[in-house]
Write a protein that holds these residues in place. Structure first.
Motif, PDB file in Angstrom:
ATOM      1  N   ALA A   1      40.763 -52.488  82.434  1.00  0.00           N
ATOM      2  CA  ALA A   1      40.749 -53.230  81.165  1.00  0.00           C
ATOM      3  C   ALA A   1      39.704 -52.683  80.196  1.00  0.00           C
ATOM      4  O   ALA A   1      39.972 -52.524  78.999  1.00  0.00           O
ATOM      5  CB  ALA A   1      40.491 -54.710  81.435  1.00  0.00           C
ATOM      6  N   LYS A   2      38.529 -52.367  80.690  1.00  0.00           N
ATOM      7  CA  LYS A   2      37.463 -51.897  79.807  1.00  0.00           C
ATOM      8  C   LYS A   2      37.717 -50.494  79.271  1.00  0.00           C
ATOM      9  O   LYS A   2      37.116 -50.082  78.286  1.00  0.00           O
ATOM     10  CB  LYS A   2      36.112 -51.962  80.523  1.00  0.00           C
ATOM     11  CG  LYS A   2      35.588 -53.383  80.636  1.00  0.00           C
ATOM     12  CD  LYS A   2      34.197 -53.442  81.242  1.00  0.00           C
ATOM     13  CE  LYS A   2      33.691 -54.879  81.250  1.00  0.00           C
ATOM     14  NZ  LYS A   2      32.367 -54.995  81.888  1.00  0.00           N
ATOM     15  N   ASN A   3      38.619 -49.764  79.936  1.00  0.00           N
ATOM     16  CA  ASN A   3      38.970 -48.429  79.455  1.00  0.00           C
ATOM     17  C   ASN A   3      40.196 -48.425  78.558  1.00  0.00           C
ATOM     18  O   ASN A   3      40.661 -47.372  78.141  1.00  0.00           O
ATOM     19  CB  ASN A   3      39.183 -47.479  80.640  1.00  0.00           C
ATOM     20  CG  ASN A   3      37.862 -47.003  81.215  1.00  0.00           C
ATOM     21  OD1 ASN A   3      37.096 -46.326  80.539  1.00  0.00           O
ATOM     22  ND2 ASN A   3      37.581 -47.383  82.447  1.00  0.00           N
ATOM     23  N   ALA A   4      40.715 -49.615  78.251  1.00  0.00           N
ATOM     24  CA  ALA A   4      41.828 -49.726  77.301  1.00  0.00           C
ATOM     25  C   ALA A   4      41.293 -49.469  75.891  1.00  0.00           C
ATOM     26  O   ALA A   4      40.118 -49.717  75.614  1.00  0.00           O
ATOM     27  CB  ALA A   4      42.451 -51.105  77.389  1.00  0.00           C
ATOM     28  N   PRO A   5      42.138 -48.971  74.969  1.00  0.00           N
ATOM     29  CA  PRO A   5      41.670 -48.709  73.607  1.00  0.00           C
ATOM     30  C   PRO A   5      41.299 -49.974  72.841  1.00  0.00           C
ATOM     31  O   PRO A   5      40.491 -49.925  71.927  1.00  0.00           O
ATOM     32  CB  PRO A   5      42.856 -47.991  72.948  1.00  0.00           C
ATOM     33  CG  PRO A   5      44.040 -48.341  73.780  1.00  0.00           C
ATOM     34  CD  PRO A   5      43.530 -48.540  75.165  1.00  0.00           C
ATOM     35  N   PHE A   6      41.880 -51.118  73.228  1.00  0.00           N
ATOM     36  CA  PHE A   6      41.588 -52.352  72.490  1.00  0.00           C
ATOM     37  C   PHE A   6      41.903 -53.565  73.353  1.00  0.00           C
ATOM     38  O   PHE A   6      42.959 -53.640  73.971  1.00  0.00           O
ATOM     39  CB  PHE A   6      42.419 -52.398  71.202  1.00  0.00           C
ATOM     40  CG  PHE A   6      42.062 -53.536  70.292  1.00  0.00           C
ATOM     41  CD1 PHE A   6      40.773 -53.685  69.808  1.00  0.00           C
ATOM     42  CD2 PHE A   6      43.011 -54.469  69.922  1.00  0.00           C
ATOM     43  CE1 PHE A   6      40.427 -54.739  68.963  1.00  0.00           C
ATOM     44  CE2 PHE A   6      42.692 -55.521  69.072  1.00  0.00           C
ATOM     45  CZ  PHE A   6      41.389 -55.648  68.600  1.00  0.00           C
ATOM     46  N   ASN A   7      40.984 -54.513  73.423  1.00  0.00           N
ATOM     47  CA  ASN A   7      41.181 -55.741  74.191  1.00  0.00           C
ATOM     48  C   ASN A   7      40.930 -56.960  73.318  1.00  0.00           C
ATOM     49  O   ASN A   7      39.983 -56.965  72.538  1.00  0.00           O
ATOM     50  CB  ASN A   7      40.206 -55.795  75.371  1.00  0.00           C
ATOM     51  CG  ASN A   7      40.545 -54.807  76.455  1.00  0.00           C
ATOM     52  OD1 ASN A   7      41.668 -54.764  76.930  1.00  0.00           O
ATOM     53  ND2 ASN A   7      39.580 -53.980  76.830  1.00  0.00           N
ATOM     54  N   THR A   8      41.761 -57.977  73.485  1.00  0.00           N
ATOM     55  CA  THR A   8      41.507 -59.258  72.807  1.00  0.00           C
ATOM     56  C   THR A   8      41.162 -60.352  73.813  1.00  0.00           C
ATOM     57  O   THR A   8      40.886 -61.482  73.428  1.00  0.00           O
ATOM     58  CB  THR A   8      42.740 -59.693  71.991  1.00  0.00           C
ATOM     59  OG1 THR A   8      43.888 -59.712  72.846  1.00  0.00           O
ATOM     60  CG2 THR A   8      42.988 -58.745  70.820  1.00  0.00           C
TER      61      THR A   8
END
Length: 382
Positions: free
Chosen positions: A240-247
């Motif tokens: 998750a933390k390596n995703a380009p964008f998290n909400t």
């Protein structure tokens, strides 16, 4: 719109009408079982409401809304460290941090509402617009001003329902496509899939499986999920933390609650190397479709063992062997999903900012903030 149509907003799943699930049967993500699991394990920055649509006082439609407070997200994503990312994060934190979704921001696809045949989609969407305005007032009384209102995810055909004055001030947007694998009816077994691949992609299949020979795969029970929960959360956060964008980030008990309430409809598979959990993936049965859900892995082993690619192949094999008609692979990792046979389906949403001045420039603002994804579609079949 039919004057006998109304809506009602419920703050808890326990309060929805008793016949809710008769309408939700077509989509597990609107069922009370899934909604209860979500309610008991929602991300810390999410508040859900449930909307009933009525015609002559009879329940004819159901819908989900989610409020997200982006101020409570510690990291929008750590992969891309650049000026554009910093600007985007600043704008979201300061001007667009309170977002109201009609739909499910945790999934890809039309999981916003389900209807009986007695109400038209156009009437339903009009009622959902009214409900969104009422929800903004509910949050205003809690001293939470809604900055962005978003209706998501709809197909090109479904966008016809939004061609009304209510949505004239909304910007229609599209982001990454939904990757969907339609399984031919003639395929009975995983071998049918392998035989349909070109030599290049059959070699990729063999190479990835050889890399993962030492890995053991285990189907998890509820007790297994509980026993491995700390490692599961670490592996999930790594991805998750390596995703380009998290909400949002999932709550620590999310998978446990899903398994407890969805039972056999929710599948959790752990991947072990030398008795150590190095990855997992999850699937949800949704009628004749399989929806891929969240996953996690150890980055070191993912690269060395081609773990993610092997997970995708495992999802395809399971879905074919069990007679499902399609696999919804959702967004992200578009090219690798394309390489195993998934095809892109464009999805559309509607967004409006509460500030009229900002909203006039919402198209330009949205395009400047949306992470750009460049990818090449593959065709692995003969």
């Amino acid at each position: 719109m039919n004057t006998d149509t109304t809506y009602k907003i419920y703050p808890a799943v326990s309060e929805v009408p008793t016949n809710w699930d008769t309408i939700a049967h077509s989509n597990i993500f609107l069922s009370t079982a899934y909604l209860k699991a979500l309610e008991k394990s929602a991300p810390a920055n999410m508040i859900c409401h449930y909307i009933g649509l009525f015609q002559n006082q009879e329940l004819v439609g159901i819908a989900l809304s989610q409020f997200l407070d982006l101020n409570k997200v510690g990291s929008f994503g750590e992969r891309d460290n650049c000026l554009k990312t910093s600007v985007r994060n600043f704008v979201f934190k300061n001007f667009s941090s309170h977002v109201l979704f009609i739909g499910n921001n945790m999934l890809t696809g039309q999981n916003a509402y389900a209807l009986l045949d007695t109400i038209s989609n156009t009437d339903a969407v009009a009622l959902l617009f009214q409900a969104s305005e009422a929800l903004k007032e509910i949050f205003r009384k809690k001293r939470l001003k809604i900055h962005l209102t978003v209706f998501k995810d709809f197909s090109e055909t479904e966008t016809e329902y939004f061609k009304t004055p209510d949505f004239a001030s909304f910007y229609r947007f599209t982001t990454q496509p939904n990757m969907v694998f339609d399984i031919p009816e003639s395929w009975q077994h995983e071998t049918d899939y392998i035989q349909a691949l070109t030599k290049k992609y059959r070699d990729q299949y063999k190479r990835s499986h050889k890399k993962a020979e030492a890995i053991q795969k285990k189907k998890f029970s509820l007790d297994d999920i509980q026993a491995h929960n700390p490692v599961i959360n670490r592996l999930y956060e790594n991805v998750a933390k390596n995703a380009p964008f998290n909400t949002f980030f999932l709550a620590d008990n999310h998978f446990y609650k899903l398994k407890k309430l969805l039972k056999d409809q929710f599948l959790f598979y752990g991947y072990f190397l030398d008795d150590k959990l190095i990855g997992f993936n999850t699937l949800i049965k949704n009628g004749t479709a399989i929806d891929t859900y969240f996953l996690g892995y150890d980055e070191e082993h993912q690269r060395e063992k081609m773990l993610y690619l092997n997970m995708l192949y495992d999802m395809v094999a399971y879905s074919i062997n069990k007679g499902f008609s399609k696999i919804v692979f959702a967004r992200t990792a578009l090219e690798i999903k394309s390489s195993i046979g998934a095809k892109p389906q464009e999805m559309y949403g509607y967004i409006r900012h509460s500030n009229p001045l900002v909203n006039r420039h919402i198209a330009r603002l949205f395009k400047s903030l949306e992470p750009e994804t460049l990818w090449q579609e593959r065709n692995p079949f003969k």
